[in-house]
Write a protein that holds these residues in place. Structure first.
Motif, PDB file in Angstrom:
ATOM      1  N   LEU A 106     -32.046  17.002 -26.791  1.00 43.54           N
ATOM      2  CA  LEU A 106     -30.592  16.777 -26.733  1.00 43.54           C
ATOM      3  C   LEU A 106     -30.268  15.285 -26.776  1.00 43.54           C
ATOM      4  O   LEU A 106     -29.251  14.885 -27.357  1.00 43.54           O
ATOM      5  N   SER A 107     -31.124  14.469 -26.177  1.00 41.73           N
ATOM      6  CA  SER A 107     -30.899  13.029 -26.180  1.00 41.73           C
ATOM      7  C   SER A 107     -31.060  12.462 -27.588  1.00 41.73           C
ATOM      8  O   SER A 107     -30.297  11.578 -28.004  1.00 41.73           O
ATOM      9  N   ARG A 108     -32.034  12.951 -28.327  1.00 39.43           N
ATOM     10  CA  ARG A 108     -32.211  12.497 -29.720  1.00 39.43           C
ATOM     11  C   ARG A 108     -30.991  12.890 -30.562  1.00 39.43           C
ATOM     12  O   ARG A 108     -30.488  12.083 -31.352  1.00 39.43           O
ATOM     13  N   LEU A 109     -30.533  14.116 -30.372  1.00 34.49           N
ATOM     14  CA  LEU A 109     -29.338  14.563 -31.080  1.00 34.49           C
ATOM     15  C   LEU A 109     -28.131  13.714 -30.667  1.00 34.49           C
ATOM     16  O   LEU A 109     -27.324  13.303 -31.519  1.00 34.49           O
ATOM     17  N   LEU A 126     -23.400  10.642 -22.106  1.00 36.13           N
ATOM     18  CA  LEU A 126     -23.773  11.189 -20.795  1.00 36.13           C
ATOM     19  C   LEU A 126     -24.987  12.091 -20.887  1.00 36.13           C
ATOM     20  O   LEU A 126     -25.867  12.061 -20.016  1.00 36.13           O
ATOM     21  N   VAL A 127     -25.057  12.901 -21.941  1.00 35.16           N
ATOM     22  CA  VAL A 127     -26.250  13.739 -22.132  1.00 35.16           C
ATOM     23  C   VAL A 127     -27.477  12.850 -22.276  1.00 35.16           C
ATOM     24  O   VAL A 127     -28.523  13.094 -21.667  1.00 35.16           O
ATOM     25  N   ARG A 128     -27.340  11.798 -23.083  1.00 37.03           N
ATOM     26  CA  ARG A 128     -28.455  10.855 -23.261  1.00 37.03           C
ATOM     27  C   ARG A 128     -28.841  10.231 -21.922  1.00 37.03           C
ATOM     28  O   ARG A 128     -30.029  10.091 -21.610  1.00 37.03           O
ATOM     29  N   GLY A 129     -27.843   9.856 -21.134  1.00 40.63           N
ATOM     30  CA  GLY A 129     -28.114   9.228 -19.843  1.00 40.63           C
ATOM     31  C   GLY A 129     -28.719  10.174 -18.822  1.00 40.63           C
ATOM     32  O   GLY A 129     -29.601   9.794 -18.046  1.00 40.63           O
ATOM     33  N   LYS A 130     -28.258  11.412 -18.804  1.00 39.02           N
ATOM     34  CA  LYS A 130     -28.735  12.383 -17.817  1.00 39.02           C
ATOM     35  C   LYS A 130     -30.157  12.860 -18.103  1.00 39.02           C
ATOM     36  O   LYS A 130     -30.786  13.490 -17.242  1.00 39.02           O
ATOM     37  N   ASP A 136     -29.051  22.329 -13.078  1.00 39.76           N
ATOM     38  CA  ASP A 136     -27.616  22.093 -13.283  1.00 39.76           C
ATOM     39  C   ASP A 136     -27.380  21.109 -14.425  1.00 39.76           C
ATOM     40  O   ASP A 136     -26.451  21.263 -15.226  1.00 39.76           O
ATOM     41  N   THR A 137     -28.222  20.092 -14.501  1.00 40.26           N
ATOM     42  CA  THR A 137     -28.055  19.050 -15.521  1.00 40.26           C
ATOM     43  C   THR A 137     -28.337  19.591 -16.910  1.00 40.26           C
ATOM     44  O   THR A 137     -27.554  19.364 -17.844  1.00 40.26           O
ATOM     45  N   GLU A 158     -24.237  23.181 -22.532  1.00 38.23           N
ATOM     46  CA  GLU A 158     -22.860  23.637 -22.732  1.00 38.23           C
ATOM     47  C   GLU A 158     -22.001  22.556 -23.384  1.00 38.23           C
ATOM     48  O   GLU A 158     -21.224  22.826 -24.308  1.00 38.23           O
ATOM     49  N   ILE A 159     -22.144  21.324 -22.905  1.00 35.76           N
ATOM     50  CA  ILE A 159     -21.380  20.215 -23.475  1.00 35.76           C
ATOM     51  C   ILE A 159     -21.741  20.010 -24.944  1.00 35.76           C
ATOM     52  O   ILE A 159     -20.866  19.808 -25.797  1.00 35.76           O
ATOM     53  N   MET A 160     -23.027  20.079 -25.258  1.00 35.54           N
ATOM     54  CA  MET A 160     -23.445  19.856 -26.635  1.00 35.54           C
ATOM     55  C   MET A 160     -22.913  20.941 -27.559  1.00 35.54           C
ATOM     56  O   MET A 160     -22.569  20.665 -28.719  1.00 35.54           O
TER      57      MET A 160
END
Length: 438
Positions: free
Chosen positions: A247-250, A289-293, A331-332, A338-340
């Motif tokens: 997800l972070s790469r995306l 935020l996805v990248r950060g989490k 949870d993360t 879901e966000i993606m």
């Protein structure tokens, strides 16, 4: 109420009591604790350890506790040591001394292990479903926007692909992620209930009954392993970490693509934010935020690996650290998936900008070399000729397909009029193995 203390003369220090308490986070296991306890009671009855009246009273009491928690009538009290103590204490309040028989032939060690395994099994299944949802979103977005775009290596334009092909790369990554989750579920699906503290119990219990009722394939083979195993937490945290890496790469690509420098995609307002000082800004904060989490989930995995690495058999209180790490990572990763889904499903794909980037990137240079190879030139020589043509085009500030046949022939007499058809980007994707990109 505590589930221990008979051999103690002094009260537990309040600081120690707070430090030792886990109910703030393990209250999430209340459903599993009631379910595991109910299966244990049924087994005790089938084994002749409880009579039918006792069994029915305890089961009714447990059911009423579960119902009241879910309706909000019974609020889980954080003053208790853990969720197991809270459930048992409330059971005794409701049905009297019969409730004190609930824990017969059981330890909190196997109790918490079975609770967490059931929770993890269900949670992993829910994450797998979220992964599937994102896969469908990626596939749909790709099929609806099957346009030419540059493919990159070293973040430099390399060869022509399609937006669909790019999205399907992530689809395939997620397919492996789903397999890892399902494999982890299969491996963890053995019941530790009945292991006791570490060496079973002298009661003649039937572990197969509880395993079957709780949906496990079988009881664990070794009691000590059963109560001290947290491999399943580590394996799921590893699977979550790999999902987050994907997800972070995306996210990184979406952040780049939504910039003014690329303009390949436009993020929807629903998943963007603005600046408090710069009115023109539209920031891809959901992706950032996805990248950060992602680091947060990696941290949970490293924390658990570090916790487990020095623990002798069997159970040690260090293992109480498993839940906060697992719950937070769960949870993360769930929120990130879901966000993606929302980000991808709502974003606009800018066909014309991607096409311009293709045209400006000499992405048919490999095909120029392939053309010459088809005419009999060794590939290494053809590679050199194609590079010289790229240099020629850079000096002229034009695309390869825009130079004349006479210019091609400066570099090789093998070039004929069919070179233009051969290096046409749409034709490139239709040729040979490239048809899978379409």
């Amino acid at each position: 109420m505590k589930l221990w203390g008979g051999r103690f003369e002094k009260k537990e220090n309040k600081i120690m009591e707070d430090f030792n308490s886990s109910i703030r986070f393990d209250k999430r296991l209340y459903k599993e604790d009631v379910k595991g306890s109910s299966a244990h009671v049924n087994m005790l009855s089938a084994s002749g350890i409880l009579n039918e009246v006792e069994k029915d009273d305890i089961l009714k009491g447990l059911s009423s506790i579960l119902g009241d928690i879910e309706s909000g009538e019974l609020v889980i009290d954080d003053s208790y040591e853990d969720i197991h103590t809270f459930i048992e204490a409330n059971l005794i309040k409701r049905i009297g001394d019969t409730g004190k028989k609930l824990h017969t032939g059981r330890s909190r060690n196997d109790q918490v292990a079975v609770d967490l395994k059931m929770f993890a099994r269900n949670a992993a299944g829910e994450v797998a479903a979220l992964v599937e949802s994102l896969q469908e979103v990626l596939k749909t977005k790709g099929e609806d926007n099957n346009y030419l775009m540059p493919g990159y290596t070293h973040l430099q334009r390399a060869q022509v692909v399609t937006f669909k092909f790019h999205m399907m790369a992530y689809y395939n990554m997620l397919q492996r992620d789903k397999k890892r989750l399902l494999n982890a579920i299969d491996i963890l699906n053995e019941s530790p209930l009945g292991c006791g503290a570490l060496a079973g119990t002298t009661y003649d219990i039937q572990r197969e009954l509880t395993a079957k009722e709780l949906g496990f394939k079988k009881p664990v083979d070794n009691f000590m392993d059963g109560v001290s195993d947290r491999d399943f937490v580590l394996e799921l945290l590893s699977a979550f970490s790999i999902i987050m890496m994907h997800l972070s790469r995306l996210s990184e690509e979406l952040i780049l693509w939504s910039s003014q420098e690329f303009k390949f995609v436009t993020m929807d307002d629903e998943f963007s934010t603005g600046s408090s000082i710069m009115p023109q800004k539209k920031n891809p904060d959901a992706a950032e935020l996805v990248r950060g989490k992602t680091g947060r989930v990696y941290g949970a995995l490293m924390s658990m690996l570090t916790t487990m690495k020095g623990i002798p058999l069997a159970y040690n209180k260090d293992m109480q650290e498993d839940k906060e790490q697992f719950f937070d990572a769960l949870d993360t990763v769930s929120a990130s998936l879901e966000i993606m889904c929302g980000v991808i499903s709502t974003m606009k794909v800018n066909k014309d900008n991607m096409r311009k980037a293709v045209k400006a990137g000499f992405l048919n240079a490999t095909e120029v070399a392939d053309y010459l190879v088809n005419k009999g030139m060794p590939f290494r020589d053809a590679h050199k000729v194609s590079g010289q043509i790229v240099l020629h085009c850079e000096k002229k500030d034009c695309a390869i397909e825009d130079i004349t046949l006479e210019e091609f022939k400066i570099y090789s007499s093998l070039f004929e009029e069919d070179i233009f058809e051969f290096i046409d980007y749409d034709n490139i994707l239709k040729k040979g193995i490239k048809k899978e990109i379409l």
